[in-house]
Design an enzyme around this catalytic site. Structure first.
Site, short mmCIF file in Angstrom:
data_model
loop_
_atom_site.label_atom_id
_atom_site.label_comp_id
_atom_site.label_asym_id
_atom_site.label_seq_id
_atom_site.Cartn_x
_atom_site.Cartn_y
_atom_site.Cartn_z
N LYS A 14 10.34 23.48 -25.69
CA LYS A 14 9.10 22.89 -25.16
C LYS A 14 9.05 21.38 -25.45
O LYS A 14 9.96 20.83 -26.07
CB LYS A 14 7.89 23.62 -25.75
CG LYS A 14 7.93 25.14 -25.54
CD LYS A 14 7.76 25.55 -24.07
CE LYS A 14 8.11 27.00 -23.77
NZ LYS A 14 7.27 27.99 -24.34
C1 LIG Z 1 6.93 29.47 -24.42
C2 LIG Z 1 5.80 30.14 -23.72
C3 LIG Z 1 4.93 31.03 -24.36
C4 LIG Z 1 5.16 31.55 -25.75
O1 LIG Z 1 5.38 30.59 -26.69
P1 LIG Z 1 6.21 30.98 -28.05
O2 LIG Z 1 5.98 29.73 -28.87
O3 LIG Z 1 7.61 31.17 -27.65
O4 LIG Z 1 5.57 32.17 -28.63
C5 LIG Z 1 3.87 31.52 -23.64
N1 LIG Z 1 3.65 31.19 -22.36
C6 LIG Z 1 4.48 30.36 -21.70
C7 LIG Z 1 4.21 30.04 -20.27
C8 LIG Z 1 5.59 29.83 -22.34
O5 LIG Z 1 6.44 29.05 -21.69
#
Ligand SMILES: *Cc1c(COP(=O)(O)O)cnc(C)c1O
Length: 400
Positions: free
Chosen positions: A199
């Site tokens: 991210k």
């Molecule tokens: C990455 C992501 C999540 C979950 O995040 P984590 O930190 O991996 O638990 C939820 N929704 C979307 C759209 C994501 O891209």
């Protein structure tokens, strides 16, 4: 240019790249590492002051009034569902083009995710489809800012207000983006972020939920710590051993050294978003004129933070399907990916919720066409050029 299949790395020819370029990766430098080490040498590894500092810093960046940091984006979504008191029998409307956590957070609370199909151009949840799915049991809508482009918040807000629903933003892709000049983080009642390494900014694992509503923030603060009614500092001040468990809670706490990393990363976010937007423009300049593929559509009243750069193949103009194009690109050294298999198509949801293939035709058709290309701030112009070269080589080879 005449393209022969024998020139593809898939068929044994030289690949465009020798070393695989991943679709996303973190940028961690010595400043980040020093920030983490400083906390590791301090008194508090968890429940210390860095958590509040990181929360305040994200509030300042986004303009949100309150923030609750937790140990994943999934936990951030779960906390949001808990704060809204989602429970058995409640329905929450979500898009199928998302990561499974968007659906699971509803199920964790005993609620039912209801899938509203997406717009074919942007792959963002379609407000008209949301409207059509509202029942007396509907409690909330989770809008997913897919790939980094904010959803149609004006229309979604109007629908939610009309029916008394909460509007939640799954902004795991979109921190740093804007909608009608307002920042992501201020567009919904609750906004959930992820700090996973792919991210925009990372804490290893981590997440945060933002809200202007103090009551919701307080509920989430308790929730992340077993729903204990007073935190250790309050107890210390009261000079008391006493605490109460007021509801079922979890250990969703993030550590102080993760928050130190998060703060150090956050100071670079603005530049990183600009870099992602620059890479996207380089891709757009080439791909917008292609007959064989198209980038996702962009709406004019918002900016895109580009967690992902997604292309859709024009399968009618190609001799092969997405699977072959995908394998051919991987063979060329391009670490492409697919985001996402529509959630309602997974066996678990079909068994549990009775979802079925054919339920969300636009998402399902998009799924056959989409490929995520490498997109991260550390990519150089050579990297971008190699992706463009490989994509053109592969799709032109397989053109009808
Ligand atoms: C990455 C992501 C999540 C979950 O995040 P984590 O930190 O991996 O638990 C939820 N929704 C979307 C759209 C994501 O891209």
């Amino acid at each position: 240019m005449i393209r022969e299949e024998s020139q593809l790395a898939l068929n044994g020819a030289e690949p465009v790249r020798k070393k695989m370029l991943p679709y996303g990766r973190q940028s961690v430098n010595d400043t980040d590492i020093s920030a983490v080490i400083e906390v590791l040498n301090s008194d508090f590894l968890t429940t210390g002051s860095k958590i509040g500092e990181f929360e305040s810093a994200v509030c300042k960046f986004t303009g949100a009034k309150n923030a609750v940091a937790v140990n994943s984006g999934t936990a951030a979504l779960h906390a949001a569902m808990f704060a809204l008191k989602i429970e058995n029998g409640d329905e929450v409307i979500i898009p199928p083009i998302t990561f499974a956590a968007t659906a699971n957070c509803v199920l964790y609370q005993g609620g039912t995710p209801i899938f509203a199909d997406v717009d074919a151009g942007t792959l963002l949840i379609d407000p008209a489809k949301v409207d059509a799915l509202i029942t007396p049991r509907t409690k909330a809508v989770i809008a997913v800012d897919y790939a980094g482009q904010p959803c149609d918040y004006e229309q979604l807000r109007a629908i939610c207000d009309k029916h008394g629903l909460a509007l939640v933003a799954d902004a795991c892709h979109s921190i740093g983006a804007t909608y009608q000049e307002r920042n992501v983080g201020t567009l919904a009642d609750l906004t959930c972020l992820s700090f996973h390494p792919v991210k925009h900014i990372t804490t290893g694992e981590g997440g945060m939920t933002l809200t202007d509503n103090v009551k919701l923030a307080d509920r989430m603060r308790r929730f992340r710590n077993h729903n204990i009614s007073a935190d250790s500092r309050q107890r210390e001040e009261a000079g008391s051993w006493y605490y109460e468990i007021v509801d079922l809670g979890y250990n969703y706490r993030i550590t102080d050294f993760q928050c130190a990393l998060g703060m150090s990363q956050l100071s670079k976010l603005k530049d990183w978003v600009i870099k992602r937007q620059k890479i996207a423009r380089q891709y757009d300049d080439v791909f917008e004129s292609s007959d064989l593929l198209r980038p996702l559509s962009l709406k004019s009243n918002r900016t895109n933070a580009y967690h992902l750069y997604v292309i859709a193949l024009n399968l009618d103009s190609l001799r092969v399907d997405r699977k072959v194009i995908f394998s051919a690109l991987r063979a060329e050294g391009i670490g492409v990916n697919v985001h996402y298999i529509p959630v309602h198509m997974h066996p678990f949801y079909q068994d549990k919720l009775g979802t079925y293939n054919g339920q969300c035709p636009i998402s399902e058709a998009a799924y056959e066409e989409i490929i995520s290309l490498p997109m991260f701030p550390l990519m150089g112009d050579d990297d971008v050029d190699s992706v463009i070269e490989a994509v053109q080589k592969v799709v032109e080879t397989y053109a009808k």
